[in-house]
Scaffold this motif. Structure first.
Motif, PDB file in Angstrom:
ATOM      1  N   ARG A 160      29.063 -72.018  26.904  1.00 37.74           N
ATOM      2  CA  ARG A 160      29.749 -70.574  26.858  1.00 37.74           C
ATOM      3  C   ARG A 160      30.898 -70.589  25.794  1.00 37.74           C
TER       4      ARG A 160
ATOM      5  N   ASP B  29      35.379 -63.108  25.939  1.00 37.18           N
ATOM      6  CA  ASP B  29      35.070 -63.734  27.355  1.00 37.18           C
ATOM      7  C   ASP B  29      34.942 -62.318  28.574  1.00 37.18           C
ATOM      8  N   ASP B  30      35.648 -61.409  28.125  1.00 42.23           N
ATOM      9  CA  ASP B  30      35.326 -60.451  29.200  1.00 42.23           C
ATOM     10  C   ASP B  30      33.764 -59.703  29.033  1.00 42.23           C
TER      11      ASP B  30
ATOM     12  N   ASP C 295      31.534 -62.295  30.673  1.00 43.43           N
ATOM     13  CA  ASP C 295      31.500 -62.341  32.083  1.00 43.43           C
ATOM     14  C   ASP C 295      30.657 -61.090  32.528  1.00 43.43           C
TER      15      ASP C 295
ATOM     16  N   ALA D  10      26.813 -63.674  31.672  1.00 45.99           N
ATOM     17  CA  ALA D  10      27.104 -64.381  32.817  1.00 45.99           C
ATOM     18  C   ALA D  10      25.853 -63.983  33.900  1.00 45.99           C
TER      19      ALA D  10
ATOM     20  N   LYS E 158      38.563 -61.843  37.649  1.00 39.82           N
ATOM     21  CA  LYS E 158      38.840 -63.033  37.112  1.00 39.82           C
ATOM     22  C   LYS E 158      39.477 -64.291  37.948  1.00 39.82           C
TER      23      LYS E 158
END
Ligand code: SF4
Length: 380
Positions: free
Chosen positions: A63, A78-79, A82, A86, A336
């Motif tokens: 990641r 990152d958002d 996710d 992911a 989160k």
């Protein structure tokens, strides 16, 4: 491994255009007459995500290395990881919990001499027991894509069955599973090699018909992404009829059909404007039209300098704005931390009603008059 280059597309028919070419063979020749549409930020985001997940799967990219990868100005944060990558990876774990599936990523499949010039790139091809697996990532949220009878997935399955390199994936398989992973949803449909062979015959017939000047031209939901829409005679004819239609006194039975036409024409208008902008940008003149700069929006040159200058003159309440984030944003931030948004903190208020087809899964909104009539029936 470096990110794969953007997928090249067949000019005849590819996976994403299969449904349209089958429904409207004439669209192939007509599409060749319009300049290619410029890419959109949604398409670029899709390409960036496809590249990122392909890299993750082919070279076990962690990641931390995937974050920051970019394509045409779209960057994996990152958002976004996710929200999209992911759950897509988690879907693979559900599909293949024992990790026993041999997979090919970004598999280039084609019909060879059987259907020259017809090829595509399948996101994931795999084999699990007696079942061949054909999977497509859909990272957009706008259109819900189903797996059942999905022409794009059937196209990939049929082309892969005819591609030497991927024949072992289908050898002896009695089932073919078509899977759409559209985070957070996974939609699956199991079919047979016979169904795929029927499909490829239909595809071949449509491609053959598309070469004729008398190829059938048919309007329908498949028009949505047709590049020929701005110049399509059925669309322009429908637009002319719509302009001539007198709405006052239009019978209720005709309003439903007119609403279907309206949604097709909305996209036609949007595509027509995009075509005109593409042509003018490429310096192809359109009589009576030109490009002009949009109205300028004033922006601070230096936020800190502007803040200091304004605070010297005005109270802080006139300079700075603070507002509460929306429940959706708060929920995302809490997620989160693996926390839930307390239901007692918010409520959902509809801003009104909107039109929907009768088969829409949402419950019908009752008008105040009908609610009163329904309530009175209970009293009597
Ligand atoms: S807009 Fe629709 S009817 Fe016209 S060519 Fe394209 S697919 Fe066919």
């Amino acid at each position: 491994m470096s990110a794969p280059s953007p997928t090249a597309h067949s000019v005849v028919v590819g996976g994403s255009t299969a449904a349209r070419v089958i429904a409207c063979p004439a669209s192939v020749r007509l599409s060749a007459t319009v300049p290619p549409r410029p890419s959109s930020q949604y398409a670029d985001m899709g390409t960036m995500l496809h590249n990122a997940i392909a890299d993750t799967l082919t070279s076990s990219l962690p990641r931390s290395d995937a974050i920051g990868s970019s394509y045409a100005g779209q960057t994996l944060t990152d958002d976004i990881y996710d929200e999209k990558i992911a759950p897509a990876l988690a879907a693979l774990d559900v599909i293949d919990p024992e990790e026993g599936m041999t997979v090919s990523i970004e598999a280039r499949v084609s019909f060879g001499d059987w259907l020259p010039g017809v090829f595509g790139t399948c996101d994931v091809l795999g084999r699990l027991g007696n079942r061949a697996v054909v999977l497509d990532w859909k990272f957009g949220d706008g259109v819900i894509v189903d797996a059942e009878e999905n022409a794009q997935l059937m196209f990939y399955a049929a082309a892969a069955m005819r591609t030497e390199e991927f024949r072992p994936v289908f050898k002896g398989a009695t089932e073919i599973e078509l899977i759409i992973v559209q985070p957070p949803e996974v939609r699956r449909w199991v079919t047979t090699p016979e169904r795929i062979r029927q499909f490829e015959l239909l595809l071949k017939r449509s491609v053959t018909m598309s070469e004729s000047s008398a190829a059938p031209m048919v309007m329908g939901p498949h028009c949505r992404f047709c590049p020929a829409k701005p110049v399509c005679p059925l669309m322009t004819g429908a637009a002319a009829r719509a302009v001539d239609t007198q709405l006052v006194g239009l019978p209720a039975r005709d309003i439903g059909a007119a609403l279907v036409l309206a949604s097709q024409l909305e996209k036609w208008i949007e595509d027509l404007r995009t075509l005109a902008i593409t042509m003018l940008t490429a310096e192809h003149p359109i009589p009576d039209w030109k490009l002009v700069a949009k109205r300028g929006m004033r922006k601070w040159i230096d936020d800190a300098a502007a803040e200091a200058a304004l605070l010297a003159l005005l109270p802080e309440s006139d300079v700075m704005e603070h507002s509460l984030v929306s429940p959706a944003k708060a929920e995302k931030a809490l997620k989160k931390l693996k926390l839930d948004l307390a239901p007692g903190l918010y409520h959902s208020i509809s801003s009104g009603t909107t039109l929907a087809r009768a088969d829409d899964p949402r419950a019908e909104a009752l008008s105040i008059g009908r609610q009163l009539t329904a309530a009175l029936k209970h009293i009597q």
